[in-house]
Design a protein around this motif. Sequence first.
Motif, PDB file in Angstrom:
ATOM      1  N   ASP A  57      32.138 105.636  70.329  1.00 12.52           N
ATOM      2  CA  ASP A  57      30.873 104.903  70.191  1.00 12.52           C
ATOM      3  C   ASP A  57      30.198 105.238  68.857  1.00 12.52           C
ATOM      4  O   ASP A  57      29.657 104.363  68.185  1.00 12.52           O
ATOM      5  CB  ASP A  57      29.945 105.249  71.359  1.00 12.52           C
ATOM      6  CG  ASP A  57      30.615 105.031  72.704  1.00 12.52           C
ATOM      7  OD1 ASP A  57      31.071 103.906  72.942  1.00 12.52           O
ATOM      8  OD2 ASP A  57      30.701 105.986  73.492  1.00 12.52           O
ATOM      9  N   ARG A 113      32.004 103.486  66.094  1.00  5.10           N
ATOM     10  CA  ARG A 113      31.629 102.071  66.099  1.00  5.10           C
ATOM     11  C   ARG A 113      30.266 101.860  65.460  1.00  5.10           C
ATOM     12  O   ARG A 113      30.057 100.920  64.683  1.00  5.10           O
ATOM     13  CB  ARG A 113      31.610 101.554  67.539  1.00  5.10           C
ATOM     14  CG  ARG A 113      32.981 101.412  68.176  1.00  5.10           C
ATOM     15  CD  ARG A 113      32.898 101.232  69.685  1.00  5.10           C
ATOM     16  NE  ARG A 113      34.187 100.850  70.260  1.00  5.10           N
ATOM     17  CZ  ARG A 113      34.484 100.894  71.546  1.00  5.10           C
ATOM     18  NH1 ARG A 113      33.569 101.315  72.428  1.00  5.10           N
ATOM     19  NH2 ARG A 113      35.668 100.525  71.989  1.00  5.10           N
ATOM     20  N   GLN A 127      29.256  99.750  62.002  1.00  2.00           N
ATOM     21  CA  GLN A 127      28.275  98.665  61.962  1.00  2.00           C
ATOM     22  C   GLN A 127      27.253  98.875  60.845  1.00  2.00           C
ATOM     23  O   GLN A 127      26.918  97.947  60.107  1.00  2.00           O
ATOM     24  CB  GLN A 127      27.563  98.549  63.308  1.00  2.00           C
ATOM     25  CG  GLN A 127      28.442  98.067  64.455  1.00  2.00           C
ATOM     26  CD  GLN A 127      28.990  96.672  64.233  1.00  2.00           C
ATOM     27  OE1 GLN A 127      28.244  95.754  63.877  1.00  2.00           O
ATOM     28  NE2 GLN A 127      30.287  96.508  64.428  1.00  2.00           N
ATOM     29  N   THR A 181      25.758  95.501  70.088  1.00  2.00           N
ATOM     30  CA  THR A 181      27.130  95.388  69.574  1.00  2.00           C
ATOM     31  C   THR A 181      27.927  96.641  69.903  1.00  2.00           C
ATOM     32  O   THR A 181      29.078  96.563  70.359  1.00  2.00           O
ATOM     33  CB  THR A 181      27.132  95.150  68.061  1.00  2.00           C
ATOM     34  OG1 THR A 181      26.499  93.893  67.776  1.00  2.00           O
ATOM     35  CG2 THR A 181      28.554  95.119  67.506  1.00  2.00           C
ATOM     36  N   VAL A 182      27.319  97.807  69.689  1.00  2.00           N
ATOM     37  CA  VAL A 182      28.014  99.061  69.996  1.00  2.00           C
ATOM     38  C   VAL A 182      28.219  99.202  71.505  1.00  2.00           C
ATOM     39  O   VAL A 182      29.305  99.579  71.966  1.00  2.00           O
ATOM     40  CB  VAL A 182      27.243 100.269  69.420  1.00  2.00           C
ATOM     41  CG1 VAL A 182      27.922 101.576  69.813  1.00  2.00           C
ATOM     42  CG2 VAL A 182      27.132 100.174  67.902  1.00  2.00           C
ATOM     43  N   LYS A 194      28.598  96.961  73.729  1.00  2.00           N
ATOM     44  CA  LYS A 194      29.531  95.981  74.277  1.00  2.00           C
ATOM     45  C   LYS A 194      30.839  95.881  73.497  1.00  2.00           C
ATOM     46  O   LYS A 194      31.645  94.981  73.741  1.00  2.00           O
ATOM     47  CB  LYS A 194      28.859  94.595  74.321  1.00  2.00           C
ATOM     48  CG  LYS A 194      27.631  94.551  75.217  1.00  2.00           C
ATOM     49  CD  LYS A 194      26.950  93.193  75.158  1.00  2.00           C
ATOM     50  CE  LYS A 194      25.703  93.143  76.046  1.00  2.00           C
ATOM     51  NZ  LYS A 194      25.010  91.834  75.948  1.00  2.00           N
ATOM     52  N   ARG A 195      31.063  96.801  72.562  1.00  2.00           N
ATOM     53  CA  ARG A 195      32.232  96.694  71.684  1.00  2.00           C
ATOM     54  C   ARG A 195      33.539  96.785  72.465  1.00  2.00           C
ATOM     55  O   ARG A 195      34.501  96.083  72.167  1.00  2.00           O
ATOM     56  CB  ARG A 195      32.178  97.795  70.618  1.00  2.00           C
ATOM     57  CG  ARG A 195      33.229  97.644  69.530  1.00  2.00           C
ATOM     58  CD  ARG A 195      32.976  96.421  68.678  1.00  2.00           C
ATOM     59  NE  ARG A 195      33.713  96.482  67.429  1.00  2.00           N
ATOM     60  CZ  ARG A 195      33.554  95.615  66.433  1.00  2.00           C
ATOM     61  NH1 ARG A 195      32.674  94.633  66.553  1.00  2.00           N
ATOM     62  NH2 ARG A 195      34.255  95.739  65.326  1.00  2.00           N
ATOM     63  N   ALA A 225      34.266  93.551  73.952  1.00  2.00           N
ATOM     64  CA  ALA A 225      34.642  92.579  72.918  1.00  2.00           C
ATOM     65  C   ALA A 225      36.101  92.757  72.502  1.00  2.00           C
ATOM     66  O   ALA A 225      36.816  91.778  72.263  1.00  2.00           O
ATOM     67  CB  ALA A 225      33.718  92.725  71.708  1.00  2.00           C
ATOM     68  N   SER A 274      40.642  99.139  74.122  1.00  2.00           N
ATOM     69  CA  SER A 274      40.749  99.869  72.855  1.00  2.00           C
ATOM     70  C   SER A 274      41.771 100.992  72.995  1.00  2.00           C
ATOM     71  O   SER A 274      41.722 101.772  73.944  1.00  2.00           O
ATOM     72  CB  SER A 274      39.396 100.471  72.473  1.00  2.00           C
ATOM     73  OG  SER A 274      38.408  99.477  72.368  1.00  2.00           O
TER      74      SER A 274
END
Length: 331
Positions: free
Chosen positions: A157, A160, A164, A224-225, A227-228, A231, A240
Amino acid sequence: MALRVCVTGAAGQIAYSLLYSVAKGDVFGKDQPVILTLLDIPPMMGVLEGVVMELQDCALPILQEVIATSDEREAFTDIDVAMLVGAMPRREGMERKDLLKANAKIFKSQGKSLDQYAKKTVKVVVVGNPANTNALIAMKCAPSIPKENFSCLTRLDQNRAKSQIAGKCSVPTSAVKKVTIWGNHSSTQFPDAMHAVVVKDGKDIQASEAVNDDAWLKGDFITTVQKRGAAVIAARKLSSAMSAAKAICDHVRDWVQGTADDDWVSMGVISDGNSYGVPEGLVYSFPVKLSGGKWTIVDGLAVDAFAREKMDVTAKELVEERDAAFAFIAD
């Protein structure tokens, strides 16, 4: 002397990237010999044998031995580091309590085996989700190993979040420091850039100034982080793996080798009840500094009302997970 390193879920996707990095020296150093013990469930032994063959075929100079097993005793005996990657994945239609119950059983067993067979100095990082609560279960079931030796992975996290901010500021990720992940490795986690720094033209600039978009930092950056992972699954149709393996390597490398004086990292560690109002006895992600194989929570960071609310929400979720999981392992 070789380090004994155990990886669970060793026939899986994450381990496939992780094992090569560990075996070639990215974590413990290019001159530190390692022995890998690879644990997975009996139906995966055929696949795991293929992984062992590939590791052998890499002809890596520091890899002394590879042991593949479905037996926890064999996997955990005298190990220095445990990377607990394997866990029951959430399947379609499965409720969160069902996932907690399935993983409580796994990590109860692994905690007891660590307690019985591993070195008392073993460093444990839990990756399998729900990672924070699984780490807490393993810790509770291994009372002879110091609580400080257990952690869970929130470095993915953090990586990520750094990416960003770096993209927003058009700088490399190495120019972004002091990003924090608070709380649970779940969609309630709080990626916090309030204290983050961006290095531009040799100068440290507050991330809020470098980004110059408060709405983004309090909105899309966080979501964004959070829900990465989802995604990535939507795009790859798989979770991942490469990035998770890299984050595990980062986590353990810094735990063993230490962090830079001008930076910190995020780790899920046991709360003592005295840091940032987080209830005692949760495995909660904090900003930590690492030295001599030990972690210390970074104290004294300002927490505004916005951050306080986010930090409390993720703590509440962890309390609920803990209470449910402890009820399962008491059965």
